[in-house]
Write a protein that holds these residues in place. Structure first.
Motif, PDB file in Angstrom:
ATOM      1  N   LEU A 124      -0.910 -37.870 -25.261  1.00  0.00           N
ATOM      2  CA  LEU A 124      -0.152 -38.526 -24.194  1.00  0.00           C
ATOM      3  C   LEU A 124       0.949 -37.616 -23.653  1.00  0.00           C
ATOM      4  O   LEU A 124       1.168 -37.552 -22.432  1.00  0.00           O
ATOM      5  CB  LEU A 124       0.457 -39.830 -24.722  1.00  0.00           C
ATOM      6  CG  LEU A 124      -0.541 -40.938 -25.095  1.00  0.00           C
ATOM      7  CD1 LEU A 124       0.188 -42.126 -25.725  1.00  0.00           C
ATOM      8  CD2 LEU A 124      -1.328 -41.390 -23.878  1.00  0.00           C
ATOM      9  N   LEU A 125       1.633 -36.932 -24.535  1.00  0.00           N
ATOM     10  CA  LEU A 125       2.690 -36.021 -24.088  1.00  0.00           C
ATOM     11  C   LEU A 125       2.119 -34.864 -23.281  1.00  0.00           C
ATOM     12  O   LEU A 125       2.721 -34.428 -22.287  1.00  0.00           O
ATOM     13  CB  LEU A 125       3.460 -35.492 -25.298  1.00  0.00           C
ATOM     14  CG  LEU A 125       4.342 -36.507 -26.031  1.00  0.00           C
ATOM     15  CD1 LEU A 125       4.886 -35.909 -27.322  1.00  0.00           C
ATOM     16  CD2 LEU A 125       5.492 -36.974 -25.148  1.00  0.00           C
ATOM     17  N   LYS A 126       0.962 -34.359 -23.684  1.00  0.00           N
ATOM     18  CA  LYS A 126       0.333 -33.264 -22.949  1.00  0.00           C
ATOM     19  C   LYS A 126      -0.107 -33.714 -21.564  1.00  0.00           C
ATOM     20  O   LYS A 126       0.051 -32.984 -20.574  1.00  0.00           O
ATOM     21  CB  LYS A 126      -0.871 -32.732 -23.741  1.00  0.00           C
ATOM     22  CG  LYS A 126      -1.483 -31.459 -23.152  1.00  0.00           C
ATOM     23  CD  LYS A 126      -2.559 -30.923 -24.066  1.00  0.00           C
ATOM     24  CE  LYS A 126      -3.159 -29.631 -23.499  1.00  0.00           C
ATOM     25  NZ  LYS A 126      -2.161 -28.547 -23.418  1.00  0.00           N
ATOM     26  N   ILE A 127      -0.658 -34.929 -21.475  1.00  0.00           N
ATOM     27  CA  ILE A 127      -1.058 -35.464 -20.177  1.00  0.00           C
ATOM     28  C   ILE A 127       0.167 -35.649 -19.278  1.00  0.00           C
ATOM     29  O   ILE A 127       0.157 -35.281 -18.100  1.00  0.00           O
ATOM     30  CB  ILE A 127      -1.813 -36.797 -20.350  1.00  0.00           C
ATOM     31  CG1 ILE A 127      -3.163 -36.552 -21.026  1.00  0.00           C
ATOM     32  CG2 ILE A 127      -2.010 -37.490 -19.007  1.00  0.00           C
ATOM     33  CD1 ILE A 127      -3.919 -37.816 -21.386  1.00  0.00           C
ATOM     34  N   LYS A 128       1.226 -36.207 -19.832  1.00  0.00           N
ATOM     35  CA  LYS A 128       2.437 -36.442 -19.041  1.00  0.00           C
ATOM     36  C   LYS A 128       3.078 -35.126 -18.597  1.00  0.00           C
ATOM     37  O   LYS A 128       3.584 -35.013 -17.482  1.00  0.00           O
ATOM     38  CB  LYS A 128       3.439 -37.261 -19.860  1.00  0.00           C
ATOM     39  CG  LYS A 128       4.675 -37.683 -19.074  1.00  0.00           C
ATOM     40  CD  LYS A 128       5.554 -38.604 -19.904  1.00  0.00           C
ATOM     41  CE  LYS A 128       6.794 -39.028 -19.104  1.00  0.00           C
ATOM     42  NZ  LYS A 128       6.441 -39.898 -17.965  1.00  0.00           N
ATOM     43  N   ASP A 129       3.045 -34.119 -19.459  1.00  0.00           N
ATOM     44  CA  ASP A 129       3.680 -32.837 -19.139  1.00  0.00           C
ATOM     45  C   ASP A 129       2.868 -31.992 -18.174  1.00  0.00           C
ATOM     46  O   ASP A 129       3.440 -31.291 -17.325  1.00  0.00           O
ATOM     47  CB  ASP A 129       3.915 -32.029 -20.424  1.00  0.00           C
ATOM     48  CG  ASP A 129       4.979 -32.654 -21.313  1.00  0.00           C
ATOM     49  OD1 ASP A 129       5.746 -33.491 -20.809  1.00  0.00           O
ATOM     50  OD2 ASP A 129       5.022 -32.320 -22.513  1.00  0.00           O
ATOM     51  N   GLU A 130       1.528 -32.062 -18.273  1.00  0.00           N
ATOM     52  CA  GLU A 130       0.700 -31.116 -17.543  1.00  0.00           C
ATOM     53  C   GLU A 130      -0.189 -31.735 -16.459  1.00  0.00           C
ATOM     54  O   GLU A 130      -0.607 -31.022 -15.547  1.00  0.00           O
ATOM     55  CB  GLU A 130      -0.194 -30.350 -18.533  1.00  0.00           C
ATOM     56  CG  GLU A 130       0.600 -29.569 -19.578  1.00  0.00           C
ATOM     57  CD  GLU A 130      -0.300 -28.855 -20.575  1.00  0.00           C
ATOM     58  OE1 GLU A 130      -1.540 -28.910 -20.386  1.00  0.00           O
ATOM     59  OE2 GLU A 130       0.223 -28.248 -21.520  1.00  0.00           O
ATOM     60  N   GLN A 131      -0.480 -33.047 -16.552  1.00  0.00           N
ATOM     61  CA  GLN A 131      -1.424 -33.624 -15.606  1.00  0.00           C
ATOM     62  C   GLN A 131      -0.831 -34.737 -14.746  1.00  0.00           C
ATOM     63  O   GLN A 131      -1.065 -34.769 -13.541  1.00  0.00           O
ATOM     64  CB  GLN A 131      -2.648 -34.164 -16.358  1.00  0.00           C
ATOM     65  CG  GLN A 131      -3.417 -33.103 -17.121  1.00  0.00           C
ATOM     66  CD  GLN A 131      -4.704 -33.655 -17.705  1.00  0.00           C
ATOM     67  OE1 GLN A 131      -5.413 -34.469 -17.094  1.00  0.00           O
ATOM     68  NE2 GLN A 131      -5.043 -33.204 -18.915  1.00  0.00           N
ATOM     69  N   ASP A 132      -0.085 -35.651 -15.364  1.00  0.00           N
ATOM     70  CA  ASP A 132       0.399 -36.812 -14.610  1.00  0.00           C
ATOM     71  C   ASP A 132       1.757 -37.238 -15.154  1.00  0.00           C
ATOM     72  O   ASP A 132       1.837 -37.921 -16.177  1.00  0.00           O
ATOM     73  CB  ASP A 132      -0.606 -37.959 -14.730  1.00  0.00           C
ATOM     74  CG  ASP A 132      -0.298 -39.103 -13.772  1.00  0.00           C
ATOM     75  OD1 ASP A 132       0.818 -39.134 -13.219  1.00  0.00           O
ATOM     76  OD2 ASP A 132      -1.175 -39.972 -13.586  1.00  0.00           O
TER      77      ASP A 132
END
Length: 344
Positions: A142-150
């Motif tokens: 979730l953190l990776k998605i929030k930081d890099e995608q959305d």
């Protein structure tokens, strides 16, 4: 100068050490070389005379200094546990360490999305994450998605250690903490998409964030604090409790109020306005059984209600999903026994 070593020798040793530390990360991952390793093992022990130790260090640094340059270091063939070997300056540069190749391990995650400000209907949105470039837990994803995608993705998180209970959500159909739930890898689990949704049957604020107001109001209603009253206190400050009485609190006080258990209970789904739910009843029993509390009878009487307590049908979903391994169903059963005069 003393013992044949000058301060310039010590400065040479310092200079060589700095050169080693400035080597590229790629060189250092392989090690420091057999010649340097032999020098390290031959250094005199620093017992007693510090200057004698410095003399030995300087002598050995002078011995290996000519060989310690980035152009003369190559990886040692064989097991990963070995260090480097230092090759001569005449060796071929073609034996240098080959470039590492990153292999991707993509996995799809379907995440519940809803923004009340946008006016759109709730939806499941897909994201693809490379598991080889991500941490092992759902919270890492979730953190990776929030930081890099959305960056618009919303969820609660705090401690990352299963202590605060903030990141409770429904993962692949089961409630749990995102920081403690591992990403399924390998086999059919890797091929299928993982679903992440808010805690079930709770009002959604946005995306994976739910409204916990009712849950905390119910927790407050059981007065979750010690009511010692006129209990005898040691030195006028503390209420004595034996080791045996203290042991009765084990399996109760560890609750982190994440609401995983309550939101997995069908009885709580349909009667959350009246039924207190597994988490709150577990906390209620924690204070009922506390030998230091002077309001035990009042606490038991408060829970003697057809909806507050007796909506529990011992489905035991609560014990199955608790991230701390607690058993709220057992505590509820003991409260029911207490209503019949059998407090244990």
């Amino acid at each position: 100068k003393k013992g044949g070593v000058t301060w310039s020798d010590l400065r040479l040793a310092q200079s060589v050490l700095q050169s080693v530390l400035k080597m590229s990360a790629r060189t250092l991952t392989a090690g420091l070389g057999s010649a340097f390793r032999r020098a390290l093992t031959s250094w005199p022990a620093p017992a007693g005379n510090a200057l004698h130790h410095a003399n030995g260090c300087a002598h050995n640094f002078k011995t290996v200094a000519p060989a310690l340059t980035p152009s003369t270091v190559q990886p040692f063939p064989g097991s990963a546990g070995r260090a480097l070997q230092v090759r001569s300056s005449s060796a071929s540069a073609s034996s240098a360490m080959p470039d590492l190749v990153h292999e991707e391990d993509p996995k799809e995650f379907k995440i519940y999305r809803w923004d009340p400000d946008q006016g759109d209907k709730p939806r499941m949105q897909s994201y693809t994450v490379d598991l080889n470039d991500c941490g092992p837990m759902i919270l890492d994803v979730l953190l990776k998605i929030k930081d890099e995608q959305d960056s618009t993705l919303s969820f609660r998180r705090s401690c990352r250690e299963g202590i605060c209970g903030s990141c409770a959500m429904n993962i692949d159909g089961s409630n749990g903490l995102a920081c403690l739930t591992r990403v399924e890898r390998g086999g059919s689990a890797a091929a299928s998409a993982s679903t992440i949704a808010p805690l079930p049957h709770m009002f959604v604020v946005k995306d994976l964030v739910v409204d916990m107001a009712n849950f905390y109001a119910q927790y407050k209603s059981v007065k979750p604090w010690l009511q010692s009253g006129d209990a005898e206190k040691v030195d006028g400050k503390e209420v004595f409790q034996s080791k045996e009485d203290r042991a009765k609190l084990d399996g109760l006080y560890e609750c982190i109020l994440c609401a995983c258990c309550s939101t997995s209970c069908p009885s709580y789904w349909w009667n959350s306005d009246k039924y207190l739910g597994p988490a709150v009843l577990l906390q209620a029993y924690r204070w009922i059984i506390d030998s230091r509390d002077q309001s035990t009878d009042e606490r038991i009487k408060q829970l003697d209600d057809a909806f507050k307590l007796y909506r529990c049908k011992t489905i035991m979903n609560c014990a199955k999903v608790c991230p701390k391994g607690l058993n709220p169903g057992k505590a509820i059963a003991k409260i029911k026994k207490a209503h019949h005069g059998h407090l244990e």
